[in-house]
Design an enzyme around this catalytic site. Structure first.
Site, short mmCIF file in Angstrom:
data_model
loop_
_atom_site.label_atom_id
_atom_site.label_comp_id
_atom_site.label_asym_id
_atom_site.label_seq_id
_atom_site.Cartn_x
_atom_site.Cartn_y
_atom_site.Cartn_z
CB SER A 18 -0.90 0.01 1.23
OG SER A 18 -1.46 1.30 1.38
CG HIS A 43 -3.73 -1.60 -1.63
ND1 HIS A 43 -4.77 -2.44 -1.99
CD2 HIS A 43 -4.21 -0.81 -0.63
CE1 HIS A 43 -5.83 -2.17 -1.23
NE2 HIS A 43 -5.51 -1.18 -0.40
CG ASP A 45 -5.10 2.31 0.65
OD1 ASP A 45 -6.06 1.52 0.53
OD2 ASP A 45 -4.01 1.98 1.16
CG MET A 47 -8.46 7.16 2.23
SD MET A 47 -7.63 7.24 3.81
CE MET A 47 -6.71 5.70 3.79
CG HIS A 77 -9.11 -0.04 -0.73
ND1 HIS A 77 -8.55 -0.24 0.52
CD2 HIS A 77 -10.46 -0.09 -0.55
CE1 HIS A 77 -9.51 -0.39 1.41
NE2 HIS A 77 -10.67 -0.30 0.80
CG MET A 79 -11.23 2.97 1.78
SD MET A 79 -9.74 2.97 2.77
CE MET A 79 -8.52 3.23 1.49
CG MET A 148 -11.66 -3.06 4.81
SD MET A 148 -10.11 -2.64 3.99
CE MET A 148 -9.28 -1.65 5.24
N GLY A 153 -9.19 3.88 6.66
CA GLY A 153 -8.93 5.31 6.87
C GLY A 153 -7.48 5.64 7.18
CG PHE A 154 -6.19 6.81 9.87
CD1 PHE A 154 -5.59 8.05 9.66
CD2 PHE A 154 -7.54 6.76 10.20
CE1 PHE A 154 -6.33 9.22 9.80
CE2 PHE A 154 -8.29 7.92 10.33
CZ PHE A 154 -7.68 9.16 10.13
N GLY A 156 -1.06 1.72 9.53
CA GLY A 156 -0.38 1.54 10.80
C GLY A 156 -1.25 1.12 11.97
CG ASP A 186 -6.15 -2.90 3.06
OD1 ASP A 186 -5.09 -2.63 3.66
OD2 ASP A 186 -6.78 -2.09 2.36
N GLY A 187 -4.90 -4.32 6.16
CA GLY A 187 -4.87 -3.64 7.45
C GLY A 187 -4.10 -4.41 8.51
N GLY A 188 -2.97 -3.86 8.93
CA GLY A 188 -2.21 -4.48 10.01
C GLY A 188 -1.55 -5.79 9.63
C1 DX5 Z 1 -6.41 1.51 5.42
C2 DX5 Z 1 -5.94 1.21 4.04
C3 DX5 Z 1 -4.80 0.28 4.00
C4 DX5 Z 1 -3.56 0.78 4.69
C5 DX5 Z 1 -2.87 -0.41 5.25
O1 DX5 Z 1 -7.59 2.20 5.35
O2 DX5 Z 1 -6.97 0.65 3.26
O3 DX5 Z 1 -4.50 -0.16 2.69
O4 DX5 Z 1 -2.68 1.46 3.85
O5 DX5 Z 1 -1.82 0.01 6.01
P1 DX5 Z 1 -1.10 -0.95 7.04
O6 DX5 Z 1 -0.58 -2.11 6.28
O7 DX5 Z 1 -0.04 -0.09 7.63
O8 DX5 Z 1 -2.14 -1.36 8.05
ZN ZN Z 2 -6.42 -0.32 1.29
#
Ligand code: DX5
Ligand code: ZN
Length: 227
Positions: A18, A43, A45, A47, A77, A79, A148, A153-154, A156, A186-188
């Site tokens: 991402s 990826h 993202d 927003m 992606h 959002m 997800m 949204g963020f 990390g 996707d996420g963490g």
């Molecule tokens: C969050 C995004 C993710 C994000 C993942 O809303 O959709 O793609 O960049 O970031 P990490 O891998 O740091 O959780």
């Molecule tokens: Zn994403």
């Protein structure tokens, strides 16, 4: 199934770094590094500050990146609250796949049709609070189902392990009904949480901070791909 005597194929997940966590000062170089290390896609993202409480980047950035790295596959992606009206613009800018959220304000079937008409692969996602079964009516026509594992949204954030059951459900549905979609998470996702995702059925691991905040992003991609 492998034929008798054939060596069983080793499953390796695809990696979609991402770029939300990349250093935008040298975005093309960062992307080139992870692609050279074996990442199958990037990826992207998007927003809108409405569907999620954050803003990121949009069509012009994809257009430039695609111009700089035309051979890359862009896993977009969205959002955003109104994905349908932007499908054509993202497709024109270089998207290979466009994924949006079931919780968006648009009619999912109409938005999927717009993405397909624009020549892109289709993806649909659910937030952590939405049951994955809500995707069922759309699964036969999807190229990708995105689970997800954080609130969108963020970057990390901490991986939410409830996402694992959603991946398992998708895999089972695909086995039973013969769907043709990839399962993406996707996420963490990192070297610690990634193995459970792969075991639960994820075909594609999205990783932002685990790749771009790592001291060696190329090594981080290779480590994730070897999970
Ligand atoms: C969050 C995004 C993710 C994000 C993942 O809303 O959709 O793609 O960049 O970031 P990490 O891998 O740091 O959780
Ligand atoms: Zn994403």
């Amino acid at each position: 199934m492998p034929l008798p005597g054939q060596k069983e194929a080793v499953f390796m997940p695809m990696i979609s770094p991402s770029i939300l966590s990349a250093d935008f000062c040298c975005l093309r170089e960062q992307c080139r590094t992870v692609l050279d290390a074996g990442a199958q896609m990037l990826h992207f993202d998007v927003m809108d500050g409405h569907f999620v409480p954050n803003l990121s980047f949009g069509v012009p950035v994809l257009q430039s990146l695609h111009k700089g790295l035309p051979g890359a596959f862009y896993d977009v992606h969205l959002m955003i609250s109104h994905p349908q009206q932007y499908a054509a613009a993202f497709a024109k800018a270089g998207a290979g796949l466009i994924c949006f959220h079931l919780e968006s304000d648009d009619d999912p079937a109409a938005a999927l049709a717009a993405i397909r008409a624009a020549g892109c692969k289709t993806g649909l996602s659910v937030k952590p609070g939405t049951p994955v079964q809500a995707l069922e009516p759309y699964l036969p026509q999807l190229d990708l189902a995105l689970v997800m594992s954080v609130e969108p949204g963020f970057g990390g954030q901490k991986f939410m392990s409830q996402a694992l059951d959603k991946m398992r459900w998708l895999r089972q549905w695909r086995q039973q009904h013969g769907g043709n979609f990839w399962i993406e998470v996707d996420g963490g996702v990192d070297a610690v949480t990634g193995p459970a995702c792969v075991q639960a059925g994820a075909d594609i691991l999205v990783a932002g901070s685990a790749v771009f905040a790592a001291p060696d992003p190329a090594a981080a991609v290779r480590a994730l791909a070897a999970l």
